[in-house]
Design an enzyme around this catalytic site. Structure first.
Site, PDB file in Angstrom:
ATOM      1  N   GLU A   1      -2.835 -12.475  -9.468  1.00  0.00           N
ATOM      2  CA  GLU A   1      -1.828 -13.134  -8.647  1.00  0.00           C
ATOM      3  C   GLU A   1      -2.427 -13.928  -7.503  1.00  0.00           C
ATOM      4  OE1 GLU A   1       0.086  -9.364  -7.890  1.00  0.00           O
ATOM      5  OE2 GLU A   1      -0.472  -9.513  -5.801  1.00  0.00           O
TER       6      GLU A   1
ATOM      7  N   GLU B   1     -12.466  -7.218  -5.289  1.00  0.00           N
ATOM      8  CA  GLU B   1     -13.457  -7.226  -4.220  1.00  0.00           C
ATOM      9  C   GLU B   1     -14.479  -8.315  -4.559  1.00  0.00           C
ATOM     10  OE1 GLU B   1     -14.318  -5.943  -1.216  1.00  0.00           O
ATOM     11  OE2 GLU B   1     -16.193  -7.018  -1.518  1.00  0.00           O
TER      12      GLU B   1
ATOM     13  N   SER C   1     -13.201 -12.146   1.877  1.00  0.00           N
ATOM     14  CA  SER C   1     -12.926 -10.852   2.515  1.00  0.00           C
ATOM     15  C   SER C   1     -13.562  -9.723   1.714  1.00  0.00           C
ATOM     16  CB  SER C   1     -11.415 -10.645   2.591  1.00  0.00           C
ATOM     17  OG  SER C   1     -11.128  -9.415   3.196  1.00  0.00           O
TER      18      SER C   1
ATOM     19  N   HIS D   1     -10.152  -1.579   9.374  1.00  0.00           N
ATOM     20  CA  HIS D   1      -9.011  -0.659   9.290  1.00  0.00           C
ATOM     21  C   HIS D   1      -9.180   0.686   9.986  1.00  0.00           C
ATOM     22  CE1 HIS D   1      -7.465  -3.696   6.686  1.00  0.00           C
ATOM     23  NE2 HIS D   1      -8.055  -3.306   5.582  1.00  0.00           N
TER      24      HIS D   1
ATOM     25  N   CYS E   1      -1.459  -7.924  -1.584  1.00  0.00           N
ATOM     26  CA  CYS E   1      -2.194  -8.059  -2.834  1.00  0.00           C
ATOM     27  C   CYS E   1      -1.883  -6.927  -3.802  1.00  0.00           C
ATOM     28  CB  CYS E   1      -3.684  -8.142  -2.573  1.00  0.00           C
ATOM     29  SG  CYS E   1      -4.276  -6.928  -1.416  1.00  0.00           S
TER      30      CYS E   1
HETATM   31  N1  SAH Z   1     -11.371  -6.468  -1.437  1.00  0.00           N
HETATM   32  C1  SAH Z   1     -11.335  -7.328  -0.307  1.00  0.00           C
HETATM   33  C2  SAH Z   1     -10.276  -8.410  -0.373  1.00  0.00           C
HETATM   34  C3  SAH Z   1      -8.909  -8.093  -0.910  1.00  0.00           C
HETATM   35  S1  SAH Z   1      -7.692  -7.374   0.088  1.00  0.00           S
HETATM   36  C4  SAH Z   1     -11.194  -6.534   0.956  1.00  0.00           C
HETATM   37  O1  SAH Z   1     -11.085  -5.328   0.884  1.00  0.00           O
HETATM   38  O2  SAH Z   1     -11.281  -7.109   2.033  1.00  0.00           O
HETATM   39  C5  SAH Z   1      -7.322  -8.434   1.412  1.00  0.00           C
HETATM   40  C6  SAH Z   1      -6.936  -7.669   2.674  1.00  0.00           C
HETATM   41  O3  SAH Z   1      -5.641  -7.047   2.543  1.00  0.00           O
HETATM   42  C7  SAH Z   1      -7.915  -6.556   3.003  1.00  0.00           C
HETATM   43  O4  SAH Z   1      -8.154  -6.532   4.374  1.00  0.00           O
HETATM   44  C8  SAH Z   1      -7.131  -5.324   2.584  1.00  0.00           C
HETATM   45  O5  SAH Z   1      -7.631  -4.182   3.191  1.00  0.00           O
HETATM   46  C9  SAH Z   1      -5.739  -5.718   3.001  1.00  0.00           C
HETATM   47  N2  SAH Z   1      -4.660  -4.914   2.433  1.00  0.00           N
HETATM   48  C10 SAH Z   1      -4.622  -4.278   1.252  1.00  0.00           C
HETATM   49  N3  SAH Z   1      -3.450  -3.642   1.103  1.00  0.00           N
HETATM   50  C11 SAH Z   1      -2.728  -3.901   2.211  1.00  0.00           C
HETATM   51  C12 SAH Z   1      -1.444  -3.533   2.658  1.00  0.00           C
HETATM   52  N4  SAH Z   1      -0.657  -2.761   1.905  1.00  0.00           N
HETATM   53  N5  SAH Z   1      -1.027  -3.981   3.864  1.00  0.00           N
HETATM   54  C13 SAH Z   1      -1.818  -4.773   4.633  1.00  0.00           C
HETATM   55  N6  SAH Z   1      -3.040  -5.165   4.263  1.00  0.00           N
HETATM   56  C14 SAH Z   1      -3.497  -4.724   3.071  1.00  0.00           C
END
Ligand code: SAH
Length: 352
Positions: free
Chosen positions: A89, A163, A194, A219, A336
């Site tokens: 997506e 990732e 990211s 986080h 995502c």
């Molecule tokens: N794998 C990479 C990129 C994909 S996720 C990474 O971990 O950075 C993109 C961002 O969305 C990341 O910061 C991830 O931690 C965050 N993310 C994932 N699920 C989320 C959610 N439910 N709410 C807010 N941010 C979220």
């Protein structure tokens, strides 16, 4: 090595033309079609015999099979189907400066973050560079550029499923093609990658792609808390991750972006903000805060907008640059993995 046609650069296409017994100038013609996401059958200045030969090579397409519009903002979400039937997506967000497309780098993800919908069923496979490029070109073909702009997609963030640094070679190839003048021609400053924090890959990335913006999903302000939601924190502690981030900022002269999803009752207290400020002291960085987008399958919820603003203000007072990111497309499963999961879920229900 390119694994499909859409991933190829001029050298590879030139070699391919030689192999197919075609004149060299065809390489440039084919490449200019590829930069617009056109598959062999649509390459109108290429002879039928060559189209046929090119059609025998996997293309690396990502076909839009569903388009959702947010009623609250101008965000659109796309479901793409890959040649093998897998689904990924993307999300298109409108800003005053242009449009940012958030793309996926893998089908699923194996990083296992507790709050993330992309990883619920593990990783299925990596995307090729061609497939990632097709995510962009499919959107551009569907939505013509506004009159005052050259292209629809002006910015790219690799923040969809997957990732990127766990699919390193394809990601680098994608970045090269996305920024090359004979590729998509997007400025590297307008592209962000990211990562959840694969430390050795952050060092490689700093060397291989110093002009691309690096975002690190943090986080949590300490290892104990981070390990509760992010398995990668067991492999690399903050005492390794933070120096890698600082190294990127020092070497490139550019700010490193830390992403921080605020989870109610987990990482969003005043003490968490103070600890975060101590952790990031002395690093040329910016913190992107976002209230967690609640995921049905997980029992974690986001903080209120007001609480997020307070967290940002406290960081500011502690001399850490921070903003709360606009939440876009929450009504269309903007986070995502959410839409893909619904799609797969509805298929499973239909099959049952
Ligand atoms: N794998 C990479 C990129 C994909 S996720 C990474 O971990 O950075 C993109 C961002 O969305 C990341 O910061 C991830 O931690 C965050 N993310 C994932 N699920 C989320 C959610 N439910 N709410 C807010 N941010 C979220």
């Amino acid at each position: 090595m390119a694994n499909d046609l859409a991933s190829m650069n001029i050298e590879e296409l030139t070699a391919l033309m030689a192999e197919l017994g075609e004149p060299k100038f065809r390489a440039k013609q084919v490449l200019s079609w590829l930069a617009r996401g056109v598959a062999p059958e649509g390459m109108t200045n290429v002879p039928a015999s060559l189209k046929e030969k090119l059609s025998a090579i996997p293309f690396g397409g990502a076909k839009i099979i569903e388009r959702k519009f947010s009623k609250r903002d101008e965000t659109q979400k796309f479901l793409y189907e890959l040649a093998d039937g897998n689904i990924v997506e993307g999300v298109l967000m409108s800003y005053s400066y242009g449009n940012t497309l958030c793309i996926s780098s893998q089908v699923g993800c194996r990083m296992g973050c507790a709050f993330c919908a992309s990883t619920l069923n593990g990783k299925v496979r990596d995307l090729t560079a061609g497939e990632m490029l097709s995510e962009v070109t499919s959107v551009e073909r569907l939505i013509p550029a506004a009159e005052d702009r050259k292209r629809t997609v002006t910015n790219i963030v690799m923040m969809g499923c997957g990732e990127p640094l766990d699919n390193y070679e394809n990601t680098l190839r994608f970045l090269e093609r996305a920024t090359a003048a004979d590729g998509l021609g997007i400025s590297p400053r307008n592209i962000s990658v990211s990562t959840c924090g694969i430390v050795p890959k952050i060092y490689s990335f700093t060397e291989d792609a110093p002009h691309i913006t690096l975002c690190i999903s943090l986080h949590a302000p300490n290892d104990e808390l981070r390990r509760k939601t992010m398995p990668i924190a067991n492999a690399y502690s903050l005492s390794e991750l933070i120096p890698a981030a600082k190294h990127y900022a020092d070497v490139t002269g550019r700010r490193v972006i830390f992403e921080y999803a605020l989870i109610e009752g987990v990482n969003s207290s005043e003490e968490d903000a103070r600890e975060l400020a101590r952790l990031l002291r002395g690093i040329n960085c910016h913190v992107n805060l976002i209230p967690l987008n609640s995921v049905e399958e997980r029992c974690l919820s986001g903080v209120t907008r007001k609480k997020a603003a307070e967290f940002a203000a406290l960081l500011g007072r502690l001399r850490v640059s921070a903003t709360v990111r606009r939440e876009l497309g929450t009504d269309i499963d903007g986070a995502c993995g959410q839409l893909r999961n619904k799609h797969i879920g509805s298929q499973t229900k239909e099959e049952a």
